[in-house]
Design a protein around this motif. Structure first.
Motif, mmCIF file in Angstrom:
data_model
loop_
_atom_site.group_PDB
_atom_site.id
_atom_site.type_symbol
_atom_site.label_atom_id
_atom_site.label_comp_id
_atom_site.label_asym_id
_atom_site.label_seq_id
_atom_site.Cartn_x
_atom_site.Cartn_y
_atom_site.Cartn_z
ATOM 1 N N GLN B 111 0.843 -1.206 0.000
ATOM 2 C CA GLN B 111 0.000 0.000 0.000
ATOM 3 C C GLN B 111 0.873 1.250 0.000
ATOM 4 O OE1 GLN B 111 -3.004 -0.339 -0.682
ATOM 5 N NE2 GLN B 111 -4.142 -1.798 0.573
ATOM 6 N N GLN B 112 1.924 1.251 0.819
ATOM 7 C CA GLN B 112 2.833 2.403 0.888
ATOM 8 C C GLN B 112 3.521 2.617 -0.462
ATOM 9 O OE1 GLN B 112 2.757 4.378 3.268
ATOM 10 N NE2 GLN B 112 2.445 3.314 5.235
ATOM 11 N N THR B 113 3.914 1.507 -1.072
ATOM 12 C CA THR B 113 4.577 1.599 -2.379
ATOM 13 C C THR B 113 3.628 2.191 -3.415
ATOM 14 O OG1 THR B 113 5.971 -0.293 -1.858
ATOM 15 C CG2 THR B 113 5.742 0.258 -4.188
ATOM 16 N N TYR B 114 2.407 1.706 -3.378
ATOM 17 C CA TYR B 114 1.412 2.235 -4.323
ATOM 18 C C TYR B 114 1.205 3.728 -4.108
ATOM 19 C CZ TYR B 114 -2.792 3.120 -6.958
ATOM 20 O OH TYR B 114 -3.682 3.664 -7.846
ATOM 21 N N THR B 119 1.959 9.293 -5.942
ATOM 22 C CA THR B 119 2.324 10.673 -5.642
ATOM 23 C C THR B 119 3.445 11.160 -6.557
ATOM 24 O OG1 THR B 119 2.023 9.934 -3.365
ATOM 25 C CG2 THR B 119 2.783 12.200 -3.677
ATOM 26 N N LYS B 120 4.429 10.284 -6.766
ATOM 27 C CA LYS B 120 5.604 10.694 -7.550
ATOM 28 C C LYS B 120 5.556 10.154 -8.985
ATOM 29 C CE LYS B 120 8.831 11.357 -3.747
ATOM 30 N NZ LYS B 120 10.259 11.300 -3.390
ATOM 31 N N TYR B 124 8.705 9.451 -11.565
ATOM 32 C CA TYR B 124 8.887 8.024 -11.855
ATOM 33 C C TYR B 124 8.932 7.794 -13.370
ATOM 34 C CZ TYR B 124 7.742 2.967 -11.297
ATOM 35 O OH TYR B 124 7.734 1.598 -11.317
ATOM 36 N N ASN B 125 7.924 8.306 -14.069
ATOM 37 C CA ASN B 125 7.839 8.097 -15.514
ATOM 38 C C ASN B 125 8.996 8.746 -16.269
ATOM 39 O OD1 ASN B 125 5.608 6.449 -15.410
ATOM 40 N ND2 ASN B 125 4.164 8.177 -15.514
ATOM 41 N N THR B 126 9.462 9.890 -15.781
ATOM 42 C CA THR B 126 10.593 10.555 -16.438
ATOM 43 C C THR B 126 11.842 9.698 -16.335
ATOM 44 O OG1 THR B 126 9.633 12.658 -15.781
ATOM 45 C CG2 THR B 126 11.920 12.710 -16.537
ATOM 46 N N ILE B 149 13.177 7.142 -6.831
ATOM 47 C CA ILE B 149 12.123 7.860 -6.091
ATOM 48 C C ILE B 149 11.941 7.328 -4.669
ATOM 49 C CG2 ILE B 149 10.825 8.532 -8.177
ATOM 50 C CD1 ILE B 149 8.712 6.475 -7.277
ATOM 51 N N SER B 150 12.442 6.142 -4.394
ATOM 52 C CA SER B 150 12.221 5.594 -3.054
ATOM 53 C C SER B 150 13.412 5.814 -2.121
ATOM 54 C CB SER B 150 11.890 4.098 -3.142
ATOM 55 O OG SER B 150 12.978 3.398 -3.686
#
Lengths: 405, 405
Positions: B111-114, B119-120, B124-126, B149-150
């Protein structure tokens, strides 16, 4: 050197073919006999018993001087296009004549028939169209029309219900339409199952009869009597590497998968498929695990067995209406095999040839007809389903003409 | 009756699956376990070891209550679409929860990962896009972006380099995007090659490990220790009728023919084929008579093995980009097998279902996804190249759900 041409399939080369070859040389008084031969798929819409290279070698071993491949698009076409492609190539190879076997045996009858049909073309076509509207097959319609327009004829005509007469007629027509100086000749075909009076043993059987023997578990020595020893050796060599002979029974699992993987719309784009045959073929493939019952379900009054088989051949190779319409006449000369005389003849005409002579495929790989030949050859090998077939994929691209003697 | 769902392939059903099934029932406190299962082609882009009917029977025999087919278009898709199709079906079947095995084992981390990735999302996609521009494969790019991102995260996150964590993440994502009340659960996966302390013998092996044993000539009794006896019986039954297990090695001669029969342009229309892969695939097929060296020639830094295998699966079935783009979510529920409890559950929700329930295919034959499933099933049987496969063509259309017990 004087060259004459013959149009052959040699599936496989047998004593009847030997007779035709020898008589052709005598009748046309030629130094060189050139055979234009179908590749791995034949005019009856079937995969060949053995590949084109093996068949070409058999031909040279039996006395043909030069074997040229008839490209796929012509080899698997209806009689008129088959004949057109073959005679076009023989003409391009500067043959002064060509000679075909026929049930008729007299060239005059063919010429008279051609003249009659040319003169009465419109009437002929009208009767054909009407007969087909009644649901008859094309050959049956031709026959009706021919009977109609020839009923008052006063000159000798050819019996066009006989298969070799039909082909012969198309050769004559092709030569006329080409407007070429190439001279037709015909010799009477020896009837299959003819008894040789001298020994009172059968030495002539049709290629169909020989294939039937091979497919019904008879071993090669049993077909021995119907062919020169060189053909038997060719078949033995093939059997030792490939273990089986090409047939629709063998190719059917693959054909079935290709049909069922296609949509009806895609099948409808395949050459020769018309009038809802895509549905009939798809349904029969869904229903049957073997070729014979599959064909029994498809066949109809409307289409001959060979016409349907040609549709299947084109499904197998993925040959479309668009590709078929794109093709006019052969675009290259590809020798498969030759003897020293054949080689010398090729050398002598090389500089005058109006078509490229392909001995190294790589140099001509952009040619569409050639691409199709290479693909059909690869797919033929893959249909054999044996490791030999798998190992032969791509080989047609690399194989140079075979030179024997 | 309270139902929970699982997403499975069972290729074949083994002791690890049994553990997952039993723990799912306990953890979600459910009366009914429904498995959404891939058909004859799998998410790794492979033909299944044994057909979907046999696998569905094994599942019921081992304790699953109801097996539903995941349609071809989702079963052979990348993880996000695979998960989307499966969770959509479980939600449509009114499961209050679903439970997946993961290396992670804690739902909170998922859930936290999702939440973090939502949010980011832009960042992430970039990073993904930049990494792929450098020629990295999609999974590798994902991994780089995720690490990036993490790196400052203060909450527990999932290790997304682990295969079952990746799938799990996509299940969570699918459930969130569906906006459904379905509740995710996860249990820790038992590691393959784990030693059972009680007996000190291995009883857990991965499905990959089991398949490897089967393909390297080990007989069925040797895989016995890794699976319930019901699975062993299923494999034995299959072996007695079909004589061999589905694999790319077995399907390769047919795949090779399909590739070489295609033009590069046609291959380029096949789903998932991009960036010149049509050329790489065509050239490798021309060069190799066996699957392993064929794959070795194609594989690159850019595409994972499974991604390439999915391209091959789509070539095999003729599934195109156009068809792929046309598909949004599953359009029907097709039960493959059930026990009495599963049957009662289906009966109880039947009238509320928002998707048609297919027990007789004939009634729904116009559905495009279903057509595709039927076709994939037929082509799977034809790839087996044995008379059993030939005889099974068309059977999927007629087969009713199997009811056991």
């Amino acid at each position: 050197m004087k060259a004459t041409g013959i149009v052959v399939e040699y599936n496989p080369f047998h004593n009847g073919h030997l007779h035709h070859l020898q008589q052709t040389r005598i009748k046309t008084n030629s130094d060189i006999v050139i055979a234009v031969m179908s590749g791995n798929f034949l005019q009856r819409g079937e995969p060949a018993l053995v590949d084109k290279w093996t068949r070409a070698k058999m031909a040279i071993a039996a006395g043909v001087d030069l074997v040229i491949e008839l490209p796929y698009a012509f080899a698997t076409a209806q009689a008129s296009d088959f004949a057109k492609g073959a005679i076009f190539l023989l003409d391009a190879l500067e043959c002064h004549s060509f000679c075909f076997g026929s049930e008729e045996g007299s060239l005059e009858a063919f010429q008279q028939t051609y003249n009659l049909l040319s003169t009465k073309k419109d009437e002929y076509n009208t009767v054909i169209a009407n007969s087909m509207k009644k649901g008859n097959s094309y050959p049956k319609a031709l026959n009706e029309a021919y009977t109609e327009i020839s009923k008052d004829a006063t000159v000798p005509l050819v019996d066009l219900s006989k298969p070799n007469n039909i082909l012969g007629y198309h050769y004559i027509q092709a030569a006329n339409l080409l407007n070429s100086a190439i001279q037709p000749e015909t010799i009477q075909r020896i009837v299959a199952n003819y008894h040789d009076d001298a020994s009172n043993t059968e030495t002539i059987a049709s290629a169909t009869g020989i294939r039937k023997l091979l497919f019904t578990g008879h071993n090669l020595t049993e077909v021995n009597t119907y062919m020169p020893s060189t053909s038997l050796e060719g078949l033995k060599e093939w059997e030792s590497t490939n273990h089986s002979f090409g047939s629709w029974e063998q190719f059917y699992p693959t054909l079935r998968l290709l049909i069922l993987r296609s949509s009806r719309e895609k099948l409808n784009q395949i050459a020769e498929i018309t009038e809802g045959m895509e549905n009939a073929i798809w349904k029969a493939a869904m229903a049957h695990a073997n070729f014979e019952p599959f064909m029994q379900q498809i066949k109809s009054k409307r289409f001959t067995w060979t016409r349907i088989q040609r549709m299947l051949t084109h499904i197998y190779t993925g040959f479309t209406w668009d590709q078929l319409r794109d093709i006019q006449s052969p675009t290259y000369i590809r020798p498969l095999a030759m003897n020293k005389q054949g080689q010398a003849y090729l050398q002598s005409i090389k500089k005058d040839l109006r078509l490229p002579l392909i001995s190294r495929v790589a140099a001509s790989k952009g040619d569409k007809q050639l691409q199709l030949d290479l693909k059909a050859t690869d797919l033929y090998y893959l249909g054999l389903q044996a490791s030999y077939g798998q190992s032969m994929v791509g080989s047609d691209f690399r194989t140079a003409p075979i030179i024997l003697e």
